[in-house]
Design an enzyme around this catalytic site. Structure first.
Site, PDB file in Angstrom:
ATOM      1  N   ASN A 206       0.839  -1.200   0.000  1.00 19.14           N
ATOM      2  CA  ASN A 206       0.000   0.000   0.000  1.00 19.14           C
ATOM      3  C   ASN A 206       0.870   1.245   0.000  1.00 19.14           C
ATOM      4  OD1 ASN A 206       0.490   0.817   2.844  1.00 19.14           O
ATOM      5  ND2 ASN A 206      -0.467  -1.185   3.239  1.00 19.14           N
ATOM      6  N   PHE A 320      -5.336   4.157  14.261  1.00 14.98           N
ATOM      7  CA  PHE A 320      -5.494   5.164  13.214  1.00 14.98           C
ATOM      8  C   PHE A 320      -6.619   4.729  12.290  1.00 14.98           C
ATOM      9  CE2 PHE A 320      -2.230   8.497  12.927  1.00 14.98           C
ATOM     10  CZ  PHE A 320      -1.500   8.197  14.066  1.00 14.98           C
TER      11      PHE A 320
HETATM   12  N1  CTP Z   1      -5.019  -2.639  11.788  1.00 12.57           N
HETATM   13  C1  CTP Z   1      -4.425  -3.730  12.375  1.00 12.57           C
HETATM   14  N2  CTP Z   1      -4.450  -4.937  11.735  1.00 12.57           N
HETATM   15  C2  CTP Z   1      -5.056  -5.083  10.541  1.00 12.57           C
HETATM   16  C3  CTP Z   1      -5.674  -3.977   9.932  1.00 12.57           C
HETATM   17  C4  CTP Z   1      -5.620  -2.758  10.576  1.00 12.57           C
HETATM   18  O1  CTP Z   1      -3.878  -3.600  13.458  1.00 12.57           O
HETATM   19  N3  CTP Z   1      -5.051  -6.254   9.939  1.00 12.57           N
HETATM   20  C5  CTP Z   1      -5.002  -1.356  12.497  1.00 12.57           C
HETATM   21  C6  CTP Z   1      -4.304  -0.225  11.769  1.00 12.57           C
HETATM   22  O2  CTP Z   1      -2.938  -0.153  12.127  1.00 12.57           O
HETATM   23  C7  CTP Z   1      -5.070   1.010  12.246  1.00 12.57           C
HETATM   24  C8  CTP Z   1      -6.467   0.482  12.539  1.00 12.57           C
HETATM   25  O3  CTP Z   1      -6.326  -0.938  12.665  1.00 12.57           O
HETATM   26  O4  CTP Z   1      -4.549   1.518  13.446  1.00 12.57           O
HETATM   27  C9  CTP Z   1      -7.477   0.770  11.467  1.00 12.57           C
HETATM   28  O5  CTP Z   1      -6.977   0.323  10.231  1.00 12.57           O
HETATM   29  P1  CTP Z   1      -7.799   0.550   8.897  1.00 12.57           P
HETATM   30  O6  CTP Z   1      -7.020  -0.039   7.754  1.00 12.57           O
HETATM   31  O7  CTP Z   1      -8.204   1.997   8.805  1.00 12.57           O
HETATM   32  O8  CTP Z   1      -9.120  -0.250   9.188  1.00 12.57           O
HETATM   33  P2  CTP Z   1      -9.480  -1.760   9.121  1.00 12.57           P
HETATM   34  O9  CTP Z   1      -9.761  -2.217  10.515  1.00 12.57           O
HETATM   35  O10 CTP Z   1      -8.489  -2.545   8.345  1.00 12.57           O
HETATM   36  O11 CTP Z   1     -10.869  -1.691   8.340  1.00 12.57           O
HETATM   37  P3  CTP Z   1     -11.142  -1.233   6.817  1.00 12.57           P
HETATM   38  O12 CTP Z   1      -9.898  -1.559   6.028  1.00 12.57           O
HETATM   39  O13 CTP Z   1     -12.318  -2.044   6.445  1.00 12.57           O
HETATM   40  O14 CTP Z   1     -11.427   0.248   6.860  1.00 12.57           O
END
Ligand code: CTP
Length: 396
Positions: A206, A320
């Site tokens: 990403n 975040f």
């Molecule tokens: N995060 C995590 N583990 C994952 C995905 C996300 O710990 N597998 C954490 C990220 O570091 C961030 C938070 O969760 O602090 C939110 O991540 P985000 O990508 O915005 O959300 P998701 O929970 O992955 O949901 P979506 O992608 O559906 O928005």
């Protein structure tokens, strides 16, 4: 910065045009800025420019006014001196106590903290004489910021570029305040975007640059915290930060969870992949005659959710949420679902808040139902705001 007297010494390096920005930033934050220019600096930028930007007369001469002793007046009043750019010449003069113009004379008379931002050709910088002079200044308590690596005005590239005005500005703030309010706290931070291999040459990744996680780690370390940074990207860090490099979501999960029990605060700034290829190929996938390619994906562990499940009562857990729509709604849902204390939300479609930027625009939501919006700030400033907010949460 309000009411602080900051003396900016400008010497004759081409980077002195960038110091206009530094002077302007310091003044905007309420500092009373006085600029002292060497003769060489005046060949590159006129004193009028600095006069307009600082709002104060610019000092250039040791003997211009028979009624006053400018170097003593300026040295006595200053809360801090910052010399930017600091050429090899001023560094050598300072290291040997040479006082042959206004700037070199007044730094000898200064009792306040002195910062230098060296800038010069890469070979000059690595010259053992320059290095020895810098070492002497370090021992004498002079603080140094930079130089950075990059393209140099002389057409070469390497270490020798003056630190950016914003970096110098933050360093000035830090030296002036020197607050160590995170001393004794262990903070675990994640940074960067994970990479999920498809085959030995390809991965799913990403756009995360890791800058936010690094800014948090550096800010926390400067405030005295014991910081562990689990990251997929390697950047410059404050000395003393424990950096652990990982690649995939699973590796980040394993590292973070093994470090988590011991941490007082955990900040998940990393962009973790939610899916990974189910079968990683051992050999490079060849295109052959295929018209298309389907890669089956499976879920990765949600690190923050696992942390939320096993959270200690006295632990602060911060997530975040980088969103493109329904910022508040999505952030609040994540805050609740992952059992967080705080979530830092930003709309990545806003100018200045996207991936790779040095700035961000965020809103913090907390588990008590409060929220705080911040304007466009540097990632370092945002980091300090997040840490301030987290400290308030700790103290109830
Ligand atoms: N995060 C995590 N583990 C994952 C995905 C996300 O710990 N597998 C954490 C990220 O570091 C961030 C938070 O969760 O602090 C939110 O991540 P985000 O990508 O915005 O959300 P998701 O929970 O992955 O949901 P979506 O992608 O559906 O928005």
């Amino acid at each position: 910065m309000q009411g602080k007297q900051i003396l900016v010494g400008v010497t004759g390096g081409i980077a002195c045009y960038k110091v206009c920005d530094l002077v302007s930033k310091l003044r905007q934050k309420g500092a009373d800025v006085h600029v002292v220019m060497t003769a060489a600096a005046q060949e590159l930028v006129t004193p009028h420019t600095f006069k307009s930007l600082s709002g104060n007369p610019v000092s250039t001469e040791l003997f211009y006014d028979p009624k006053s002793v400018p170097h003593i007046n300026l040295a006595d009043k200053a809360d801090l001196v910052v010399i930017a750019p600091a050429t090899a010449n001023i560094i050598a003069k300072m290291a040997h106590g040479i006082a042959d113009d206004l700037l070199s004379t007044l730094v000898l008379a200064c009792k306040c903290p002195i910062i230098i931002a060296p800038a010069m050709n890469v070979n000059m910088y690595s010259n053992p004489i320059v290095q020895e002079n810098l070492e002497k200044l370090k021992i004498a308590g002079v603080k140094t910021i930079g130089p950075n690596s990059g393209n140099l005005a002389c057409g070469t590239s390497g270490k020798g570029r003056m630190a950016e005005p914003l970096e110098i500005f933050h360093f000035v703030e830090e030296v002036l305040h020197n607050k160590k309010d995170l001393e004794g706290r262990k903070i675990l931070i994640s940074a960067g975007g994970t990479r999920e291999p498809i085959d030995p040459v390809r991965y799913i990744g990403n756009r995360s640059s890791g800058k936010m996680g690094y800014a948090l780690a550096n800010a926390a370390s400067k405030r005295g915290a014991q910081v562990t940074l689990v990251t997929t990207i390697i950047r410059d860090v404050e000395p003393g930060i424990n950096v652990i490099e990982v690649e995939t979501a699973q590796e980040m999960h394993d590292e973070i969870l093994s470090q988590s029990c011991d941490s007082d605060m955990i900040i998940m700034a990393a962009a973790v992949a939610d899916f990974k290829p189910k079968n990683v190929k051992n050999e490079k996938i060849k295109k052959l005659e295929k018209e298309g390619l389907i890669i089956e994906l499976e879920r990765t562990p949600d690190i923050l959710k696992s942390l939320g499940k096993n959270k200690r009562k006295d632990q602060i857990l911060i997530g975040f949420a980088a969103e493109t729509q329904n910022l508040a709604e999505n952030a609040l849902e994540k805050l609740k679902k992952k059992n967080l204390d705080m979530i830092v939300a930003n709309d990545v479609t806003c100018e200045g808040a996207g991936f790779g930027s040095d700035t961000n625009i965020v809103t913090i939501y907390d588990k008590r139902g409060n929220q705080k919006e911040f304007p466009l700030l540097s990632k370092f400033e945002i980091s300090n705001k997040i840490l301030d907010y987290a400290l308030q949460m700790c103290s109830g």
